[in-house]
Design an enzyme around this catalytic site. Structure first.
Site, mmCIF file in Angstrom:
data_model
loop_
_atom_site.group_PDB
_atom_site.id
_atom_site.type_symbol
_atom_site.label_atom_id
_atom_site.label_comp_id
_atom_site.label_asym_id
_atom_site.label_seq_id
_atom_site.Cartn_x
_atom_site.Cartn_y
_atom_site.Cartn_z
ATOM 1 N N ARG A 122 0.850 -1.192 0.000
ATOM 2 C CA ARG A 122 0.000 0.000 0.000
ATOM 3 C C ARG A 122 0.889 1.246 0.000
ATOM 4 O O ARG A 122 0.934 1.986 0.973
ATOM 5 C CB ARG A 122 -0.847 -0.008 1.253
ATOM 6 C CG ARG A 122 -2.217 -0.640 1.304
ATOM 7 C CD ARG A 122 -2.671 -1.686 0.602
ATOM 8 N NE ARG A 122 -3.946 -1.533 -0.082
ATOM 9 C CZ ARG A 122 -5.141 -1.602 0.456
ATOM 10 N NH1 ARG A 122 -5.302 -1.705 1.729
ATOM 11 N NH2 ARG A 122 -6.209 -1.543 -0.293
ATOM 12 N N GLN A 127 0.203 2.228 -6.067
ATOM 13 C CA GLN A 127 -1.252 2.443 -6.112
ATOM 14 C C GLN A 127 -1.881 2.026 -7.441
ATOM 15 O O GLN A 127 -2.972 1.480 -7.467
ATOM 16 C CB GLN A 127 -1.548 3.919 -5.873
ATOM 17 C CG GLN A 127 -2.232 4.154 -4.571
ATOM 18 C CD GLN A 127 -2.375 5.625 -4.262
ATOM 19 O OE1 GLN A 127 -1.702 6.469 -4.842
ATOM 20 N NE2 GLN A 127 -3.263 5.927 -3.359
ATOM 21 N N ASP A 130 -2.745 -1.611 -7.421
ATOM 22 C CA ASP A 130 -3.432 -2.099 -6.224
ATOM 23 C C ASP A 130 -4.849 -2.573 -6.559
ATOM 24 O O ASP A 130 -5.798 -1.793 -6.570
ATOM 25 C CB ASP A 130 -3.452 -0.959 -5.196
ATOM 26 C CG ASP A 130 -4.096 -1.367 -3.889
ATOM 27 O OD1 ASP A 130 -4.634 -2.481 -3.803
ATOM 28 O OD2 ASP A 130 -4.057 -0.557 -2.949
ATOM 29 N N SER A 133 -7.709 -2.323 -3.832
ATOM 30 C CA SER A 133 -8.384 -1.018 -3.789
ATOM 31 C C SER A 133 -9.308 -0.818 -4.983
ATOM 32 O O SER A 133 -10.442 -0.361 -4.818
ATOM 33 C CB SER A 133 -7.353 0.116 -3.777
ATOM 34 O OG SER A 133 -6.659 0.121 -2.571
ATOM 35 N N TYR A 228 -3.600 -0.628 7.615
ATOM 36 C CA TYR A 228 -4.682 -1.551 7.954
ATOM 37 C C TYR A 228 -5.027 -1.437 9.438
ATOM 38 O O TYR A 228 -4.188 -1.061 10.259
ATOM 39 C CB TYR A 228 -4.260 -2.992 7.659
ATOM 40 C CG TYR A 228 -4.155 -3.302 6.182
ATOM 41 C CD1 TYR A 228 -5.293 -3.297 5.377
ATOM 42 C CD2 TYR A 228 -2.942 -3.628 5.602
ATOM 43 C CE1 TYR A 228 -5.198 -3.591 4.031
ATOM 44 C CE2 TYR A 228 -2.838 -3.924 4.258
ATOM 45 C CZ TYR A 228 -3.976 -3.909 3.473
ATOM 46 O OH TYR A 228 -3.885 -4.206 2.136
#
Ligand code: NAD
Length: 374
Positions: A122, A127, A130, A133, A228
């Protein structure tokens, strides 16, 4: 390099790992792409679109699995197909690595580099790759539509000559990627939205979407270095449940998205809280695949509680918007390949000391290389 995209092995899976647009971009890098006939049909991409983008349509799946240098798919492969992969090849997909030790062993034995999409770090740089997500975002959106469709009311306030209708109340529990999108979607539809998360940093984000952050003092909660949530103590869970019971009882829709990375989801909505909810209200449990946040939610089922709410426990709701969830997943896969593409050697640079590559490569060179799974 030859890339192969097989049809998904789970019949309910509607997504495809690579859409024609990404095929075209990979072709431009000099990569050969083969896709199994009909690979994109469930997500509304035609074989002819793949052909136009430069892919070869193939029917002999077993042969292709054994020839490809890289195989990509959305869901983990069936065990019997891992042994068919070419030694030295790369396999990219969701792997559920915390629950799939045998599958990881099989990848290792086959000499395949297994990339787990769940383990992409993360970080800002990663990104674009990812997939947790990109998919959670769409699941959050669709959870609201699903709930709205099953609710016997409308979401927005309406002032009409026949009277005023009060806005429906939506309560979102767990404000990560999915929760934020659920809040935004419910707000757009005109609902009155409240939300809660154990990570206090979320409060500001909830407010900026025009929703109310529910304050429950649980003492020390915090988050991991990856952002998290940390697991709560049994006492903290109890405090949370007490704080939430009243809000659930007032809500027309409760959407739960609370997950703990690599562990079963916390049970937050108890039987008592469910029983206290209004007749005709709706709960959507987005954590159902990892055990569920709601007592009584069942994977891929709708459970109607007598004189109470309907509990919807559908896994992978992003499947219902397969055009866009495939487009996003495919972009994640493309970005991964492109990021590690070596223009000179025309192959992927497998640098296990790289934060991203080493973070998501579970097996490599006939061994389990990821620290968490060794
Ligand atoms: P997730 O799916 O693991 O969990 C969803 C949410 O549930 C989280 O916000 C978590 O705090 C919450 N939760 C856990 N236990 C709970 C409980 N008992 N009660 C209430 N809520 C509970 O999380 P996610 O959506 O994958 O994202 C987690 C965080 O990581 C977010 O802050 C997100 O913005 C961040 N993130 C960062 C990047 C990046 O920097 N590249 C990428 C994606 C996500």
């Amino acid at each position: 390099m030859r890339v192969f995209i097989p049809r998904e092995s789970i019949s309910s899976e509607t997504r495809v790992a690579l859409v024609p647009e990404s095929v075209q971009k990979l072709s431009a890098l000099g990569i050969d792409i083969a896709v199994e006939r009909g690979v994109g049909l469930d997500s509304y991409y035609l074989d002819t679109d793949y052909e136009k983008a430069g892919a070869q349509i193939v029917s002999d799946r077993a042969t292709e699995l054994g020839q490809a240098d890289l195989v990509a798919r959305v869901r983990k492969p069936p065990m019997e197909e891992v042994g068919r992969l070419k030694s030295g090849s790369i396999h990219i997909s969701f792997l559920d690595p915390f629950n799939e030790s045998e599958l990881i062993q099989a990848f290792s034995a086959a000499g395949v580099t297994a990339i787990s999409m769940e383990m992409i770090p993360r970080t800002t740089l990663a990104q674009k790759m990812d997939a947790l997500s990109s998919q959670a975002n769409l699941a959050g959106y669709f959870a609201v539509l699903k709930a709205a469709e099953r609710l016997n009311r409308i979401l927005p306030m309406m002032m009409t000559p026949a009277g005023t209708i009060a806005p429906s109340r939506v309560f979102v529990i767990g404000v990560g990627v999915a929760g934020l999108q659920a809040i935004a979607t419910a707000k757009r539809l005109g609902a009155r939205v409240e939300a809660f998360d154990t990570r206090p940093v979320v409060e500001e984000q909830v407010r900026s979407l025009g929703a109310k952050f529910v304050k429950i003092d649980l003492g020390d909660t915090g988050q991991t270095d990856q952002g998290y949530a940390k697991e709560l103590t049994p006492e903290q869970i109890k405090m949370q449940q007490e704080g939430m019971a009243k809000i659930c009882a007032q809500s027309d829709i409760v959407i739960t998205t609370a997950k703990l990375f690599g562990r079963p989801a916390p049970k937050i909505v108890t039987e008592e809280m469910v029983a206290g909810m209004k007749f005709g209200s709706v709960i959507v449990d987005l954590a159902v695949e990892s055990g569920g946040n709601v007592v009584g939610s069942k994977l891929d089922e709708e459970v109607q509680i007598e004189d109470g709410p309907r509990i919807i426990g559908i896994g992978a709701l992003e499947d219902r918007v397969a055009v866009h969830s495939s487009q996003m997943f495919s972009a994640n896969v493309y970005n991964f390949i492109e990021h590690f593409w070596n223009e000179e050697s025309k192959e992927i640079a497998r640098d296990l000391s790289d934060e991203i590559f080493g973070g998501c490569a579970i097996t490599d060179g006939g061994a389990i290389v990821h620290e968490r799974f060794k």
